[in-house]
Design a protein around this motif. Structure first.
Motif, PDB file in Angstrom:
ATOM      1  N   MET A  22       0.830  -1.199   0.000  1.00  0.00           N
ATOM      2  CA  MET A  22       0.000   0.000   0.000  1.00  0.00           C
ATOM      3  C   MET A  22       0.866   1.251   0.000  1.00  0.00           C
ATOM      4  O   MET A  22       1.868   1.337   0.703  1.00  0.00           O
ATOM      5  N   GLY A  23       0.462   2.230  -0.807  1.00  0.00           N
ATOM      6  CA  GLY A  23       1.098   3.530  -0.798  1.00  0.00           C
ATOM      7  C   GLY A  23       0.322   4.486   0.090  1.00  0.00           C
ATOM      8  O   GLY A  23      -0.722   4.143   0.640  1.00  0.00           O
ATOM      9  N   PRO A  24       0.823   5.703   0.257  1.00  0.00           N
ATOM     10  CA  PRO A  24       0.103   6.693   1.056  1.00  0.00           C
ATOM     11  C   PRO A  24      -1.150   7.171   0.337  1.00  0.00           C
ATOM     12  O   PRO A  24      -1.236   7.112  -0.892  1.00  0.00           O
ATOM     13  N   GLY A  25      -2.112   7.623   1.097  1.00  0.00           N
ATOM     14  CA  GLY A  25      -3.315   8.196   0.508  1.00  0.00           C
ATOM     15  C   GLY A  25      -4.436   7.192   0.354  1.00  0.00           C
ATOM     16  O   GLY A  25      -4.237   5.982   0.438  1.00  0.00           O
ATOM     17  N   ILE A  26      -5.625   7.738   0.124  1.00  0.00           N
ATOM     18  CA  ILE A  26      -6.833   6.926   0.040  1.00  0.00           C
ATOM     19  C   ILE A  26      -7.161   6.556  -1.402  1.00  0.00           C
ATOM     20  O   ILE A  26      -7.516   5.419  -1.707  1.00  0.00           O
ATOM     21  N   ILE A  27      -7.041   7.509  -2.328  1.00  0.00           N
ATOM     22  CA  ILE A  27      -7.480   7.281  -3.700  1.00  0.00           C
ATOM     23  C   ILE A  27      -6.304   7.420  -4.651  1.00  0.00           C
ATOM     24  O   ILE A  27      -5.662   8.463  -4.734  1.00  0.00           O
ATOM     25  N   GLY A  28      -6.026   6.337  -5.375  1.00  0.00           N
ATOM     26  CA  GLY A  28      -4.953   6.374  -6.354  1.00  0.00           C
ATOM     27  C   GLY A  28      -3.582   6.434  -5.700  1.00  0.00           C
ATOM     28  O   GLY A  28      -3.431   6.420  -4.484  1.00  0.00           O
ATOM     29  N   SER A  29      -2.572   6.482  -6.530  1.00  0.00           N
ATOM     30  CA  SER A  29      -1.184   6.545  -6.062  1.00  0.00           C
ATOM     31  C   SER A  29      -0.320   6.928  -7.248  1.00  0.00           C
ATOM     32  O   SER A  29      -0.782   6.955  -8.397  1.00  0.00           O
ATOM     33  N   ASP A  30       0.947   7.208  -6.976  1.00  0.00           N
ATOM     34  CA  ASP A  30       1.874   7.498  -8.077  1.00  0.00           C
ATOM     35  C   ASP A  30       1.949   6.326  -9.047  1.00  0.00           C
ATOM     36  O   ASP A  30       2.047   6.509 -10.264  1.00  0.00           O
ATOM     37  N   ARG A  31       1.908   5.114  -8.498  1.00  0.00           N
ATOM     38  CA  ARG A  31       1.981   3.927  -9.353  1.00  0.00           C
ATOM     39  C   ARG A  31       0.728   3.798 -10.211  1.00  0.00           C
ATOM     40  O   ARG A  31       0.807   3.530 -11.417  1.00  0.00           O
ATOM     41  N   ALA A  32      -0.431   3.994  -9.594  1.00  0.00           N
ATOM     42  CA  ALA A  32      -1.678   3.920 -10.355  1.00  0.00           C
ATOM     43  C   ALA A  32      -1.676   4.949 -11.485  1.00  0.00           C
ATOM     44  O   ALA A  32      -2.055   4.642 -12.627  1.00  0.00           O
ATOM     45  N   GLU A  33      -1.233   6.151 -11.167  1.00  0.00           N
ATOM     46  CA  GLU A  33      -1.167   7.195 -12.189  1.00  0.00           C
ATOM     47  C   GLU A  33      -0.249   6.774 -13.336  1.00  0.00           C
ATOM     48  O   GLU A  33      -0.577   6.970 -14.519  1.00  0.00           O
ATOM     49  N   GLN A  34       0.871   6.195 -13.001  1.00  0.00           N
ATOM     50  CA  GLN A  34       1.842   5.775 -14.005  1.00  0.00           C
ATOM     51  C   GLN A  34       1.222   4.764 -14.979  1.00  0.00           C
ATOM     52  O   GLN A  34       1.339   4.899 -16.211  1.00  0.00           O
ATOM     53  N   TYR A  35       0.535   3.767 -14.434  1.00  0.00           N
ATOM     54  CA  TYR A  35      -0.038   2.725 -15.285  1.00  0.00           C
ATOM     55  C   TYR A  35      -1.217   3.249 -16.105  1.00  0.00           C
ATOM     56  O   TYR A  35      -1.376   2.872 -17.275  1.00  0.00           O
ATOM     57  N   VAL A  36      -2.025   4.102 -15.513  1.00  0.00           N
ATOM     58  CA  VAL A  36      -3.172   4.649 -16.243  1.00  0.00           C
ATOM     59  C   VAL A  36      -2.690   5.553 -17.378  1.00  0.00           C
ATOM     60  O   VAL A  36      -3.175   5.477 -18.508  1.00  0.00           O
ATOM     61  N   ARG A  37      -1.706   6.400 -17.080  1.00  0.00           N
ATOM     62  CA  ARG A  37      -1.181   7.276 -18.137  1.00  0.00           C
ATOM     63  C   ARG A  37      -0.562   6.445 -19.274  1.00  0.00           C
ATOM     64  O   ARG A  37      -0.754   6.757 -20.453  1.00  0.00           O
ATOM     65  N   ALA A  38       0.188   5.413 -18.917  1.00  0.00           N
ATOM     66  CA  ALA A  38       0.809   4.578 -19.955  1.00  0.00           C
ATOM     67  C   ALA A  38      -0.255   3.863 -20.795  1.00  0.00           C
ATOM     68  O   ALA A  38      -0.095   3.708 -22.016  1.00  0.00           O
ATOM     69  N   SER A  39      -1.336   3.470 -20.154  1.00  0.00           N
ATOM     70  CA  SER A  39      -2.410   2.776 -20.887  1.00  0.00           C
ATOM     71  C   SER A  39      -3.082   3.710 -21.879  1.00  0.00           C
ATOM     72  O   SER A  39      -3.310   3.363 -23.043  1.00  0.00           O
ATOM     73  N   TYR A  40      -3.398   4.908 -21.414  1.00  0.00           N
ATOM     74  CA  TYR A  40      -4.042   5.869 -22.326  1.00  0.00           C
ATOM     75  C   TYR A  40      -3.084   6.323 -23.432  1.00  0.00           C
ATOM     76  O   TYR A  40      -3.526   6.534 -24.585  1.00  0.00           O
ATOM     77  N   ALA A  41      -1.814   6.447 -23.106  1.00  0.00           N
ATOM     78  CA  ALA A  41      -0.844   6.818 -24.143  1.00  0.00           C
ATOM     79  C   ALA A  41      -0.773   5.759 -25.241  1.00  0.00           C
ATOM     80  O   ALA A  41      -0.628   6.080 -26.430  1.00  0.00           O
ATOM     81  N   ALA A  42      -0.897   4.494 -24.841  1.00  0.00           N
ATOM     82  CA  ALA A  42      -0.863   3.418 -25.827  1.00  0.00           C
ATOM     83  C   ALA A  42      -2.064   3.475 -26.762  1.00  0.00           C
ATOM     84  O   ALA A  42      -1.998   3.014 -27.906  1.00  0.00           O
ATOM     85  N   LEU A  43      -3.146   4.018 -26.257  1.00  0.00           N
ATOM     86  CA  LEU A  43      -4.380   4.071 -27.048  1.00  0.00           C
ATOM     87  C   LEU A  43      -4.478   5.339 -27.903  1.00  0.00           C
ATOM     88  O   LEU A  43      -5.362   5.437 -28.754  1.00  0.00           O
ATOM     89  N   ALA A  44      -3.597   6.298 -27.628  1.00  0.00           N
ATOM     90  CA  ALA A  44      -3.699   7.595 -28.312  1.00  0.00           C
ATOM     91  C   ALA A  44      -3.430   7.442 -29.812  1.00  0.00           C
ATOM     92  O   ALA A  44      -2.609   6.635 -30.226  1.00  0.00           O
TER      93      ALA A  44
END
Length: 377
Positions: free
Chosen positions: A355-377
Motif C-alpha cells: 500500500m502507498g500513502p493516501g486513500i485514492i490512487g497513487s503514483d503507481r496507479a497514475e503511471q499505469y493509467v497514463r501509460a495505458s491511455y498513451a498506448a491508445l492515443a
C-alpha cells in the motif's frame, strides 16, 4: 524481475513500468489488466505475495482490494435498480424502516450511492471488531443522526457504505450482500472475486503491506466529518490479513480479487451492461451512473471530488490523470484503481499488495493509467 502474463505490443510501456517498480521495490506484488471491449490487451502480474519474497505472485493470487470493493457493491445496487426492485429516489426507510430515525426520513437510496447521506461512519464508541457484527453495525447506523445536512455535499462513506447498501440489498432480496455478489455477479461472470475470503483460498492471498504512517496534511475540518469518519472506527491496515476480517461481510472494505477479476466484473459498465452473454445492466441504467450527484470538496477526504451514482466522475484538480468525458472510476486504500470508459469500451484495473500513502490512487496507479491511455492515443 520476471513478469508473467501478456500484453499487446503497443502496451509495452505498461509492462516496463510494472517491471521497473517491481525491480526497485516500489511494488511488492501487483497485477494489471486492460480490457478493450472484451479483448484483453494487458494481463500482467509479478512480484511477491510476502515481504520475505519467498512466495511469488501467481496468476490466481488474490488480495484485499479495500474500497475497490465499493465498486462491486454499487454495481449490486444498480442491478436492483435495473430490475425495478430499488428506486434511487425512494427513501432508504421505504426498504429499511428502522433507518427513518434521527432526521434520516428523507435520505434516499441515491445518497447512499453518492456518499451524500451524512452517515459516513459510526458514532463513537465503535470499534473495528464491531464492523464484523452485521446486526450491531447496521442497527447503529439506523439509529444515528446524519453528520451534515446537505444531500448534495459528499463525505466519503469510507467504511459505512458497504453496510448501508448491503442492508438495503438484504432487505430487498433476502440475501446478504456477500451472497448476492457470489450468486448474481461473480458466479455468472466466472470472476475470481468475493467479499471476504473463504478459508480454502487463504493460501493464495497476498497479505497487504500497510502504508507509511500518515502525516498531518493540514486539511481544515470545520465540521469534524473527516475525523469522525476515519475514527469511527479506526481501521488498521494489518487487520486485512486476519481471519476475522476475511470472515466478515464488508462491502466497503474487504473484497478479495485481482486485476483480472475486478476488470471482468466492472467491464460490465464499460461494455454496455453485458459481458460474454451475461447481462447485468441495461445501457439506460449505466447512463445514470454519469448523472452528477455532488461536486465539491469532500467533507471526509478533504479534496475536490465529483460523484455520480455509485462512482466518482472526472475531477481534474484531484485526479488529473483521469480523462474528462464519460468516464467513472474508484479505487482502494493504498493505490488500487479501476477506470471505466464506456465510450471506448475500455477498462483499466490495477491491484497490488504494498500500500502507498493516501486513500485514492497513487503514483503507481497514475503511471499505469497514463501509460495505458498513451498506448491508445
Amino acid at each position: 524481475m520476471t513478469i508473467d502474463g501478456h500484453c499487446d505490443a503497443r502496451f509495452t510501456a505498461v509492462r516496463e513500468d510494472l517491471s521497473a517498480n517491481l525491480d526497485s521495490g516500489t511494488e511488492l506484488g501487483a497485477s494489471i489488466v486492460v480490457d478493450i471491449d472484451g479483448h484483453t490487451a494487458v494481463d500482467l502480474w509479478g512480484g511477491y505475495r510476502d515481504t520475505e519474497r519467498r512466495l511469488p505472485w501467481e496468476s490466481d493470487t488474490i488480495t484485499n482490494v479495500w474500497s475497490t470493493t465499493k465498486m462491486v457493491t454499487c454495481l449490486a445496487a444498480l442491478m436492483l435498480i435495473d430490475r425495478g426492485l430499488l428506486d434511487p429516489d425512494a427513501p432508504v426507510a421505504s426498504y429499511w424502516p428502522e433507518f427513518a430515525t434521527a432526521g434520516k426520513e428523507d435520505i434516499a437510496i441515491r445518497n447512499l450511492l453518492s456518499h451524500t447521506s451524512g452517515v459516513s461512519g459510526w458514532d463513537r464508541p465503535f470499534s473495528e471488531e464491531n464492523l464484523y457484527d452485521w446486526e450491531l453495525s447496521t442497527s447503529r447506523l439506523a439509529a444515528q443522526a446524519p453528520w451534515w445536512d446537505s444531500r448534495t455535499t459528499s463525505g466519503y462513506h469510507a467504511a459505512s457504505q458497504g453496510h448501508l447498501i448491503g442492508e438495503v440489498v438484504r432487505r430487498v432480496t433476502g440475501t446478504s450482500l456477500r451472497q448476492f455478489v457470489a450468486d448474481e455477479i461473480a458466479g455468472p461472470l466466472g470472476a475470481d472475486f468475493q467479499i471476504g475470503a473463504a478459508e480454502s483460498d487463504w493460501d493464495r492471498i497476498a497479505d497487504v503491506v500497510p502504508p507509511p504512517p500518515p502525516t498531518d496534511d493540514g486539511v481544515p475540518d470545520p465540521t469534524l466529518v473527516r475525523r469522525r469518519t476515519f475514527l469511527g472506527p479506526l481501521v488498521q491496515a494489518s487487520s486485512a490479513n486476519t481471519p476475522a476480517w476475511r470472515a466478515a461481510d464488508m462491502g466497503a472494505l474487504n473484497g478479495h480479487g485481482n486485476a483480472r477479476s475486478v476488470a471482468r466484473i466492472l467491464s460490465v459498465i464499460s461494455r454496455g451492461g453485458t459481458v460474454d452473454g451475461v447481462r447485468l445492466l441495461r445501457p439506460e441504467t449505466i447512463d445514470t451512473i454519469f448523472e452528477e450527484q455532488s461536486d465539491g470538496v469532500d467533507l471526509a477526504l478533504g479534496i475536490p471530488l465529483r460523484f455520480g451514482l455509485g462512482f466518482a466522475l472526472p475531477q481534474p484538480e484531484s485526479m488529473p490523470y483521469i480523462p474528462d468525458g464519460k468516464v467513472c472510476f474508484w479505487g482502494g486504500w493504498g493505490g488500487s484503481l479501476t477506470v471505466l470508459h464506456p465510450d471506448s469500451n475500455l477498462t483499466i484495473s490495477y491491484v497490488m499488495n504494498r500500500m502507498g500513502p493516501g486513500i485514492i490512487g497513487s503514483d503507481r496507479a497514475e503511471q499505469y493509467v497514463r501509460a495505458s491511455y498513451a498506448a491508445l492515443a
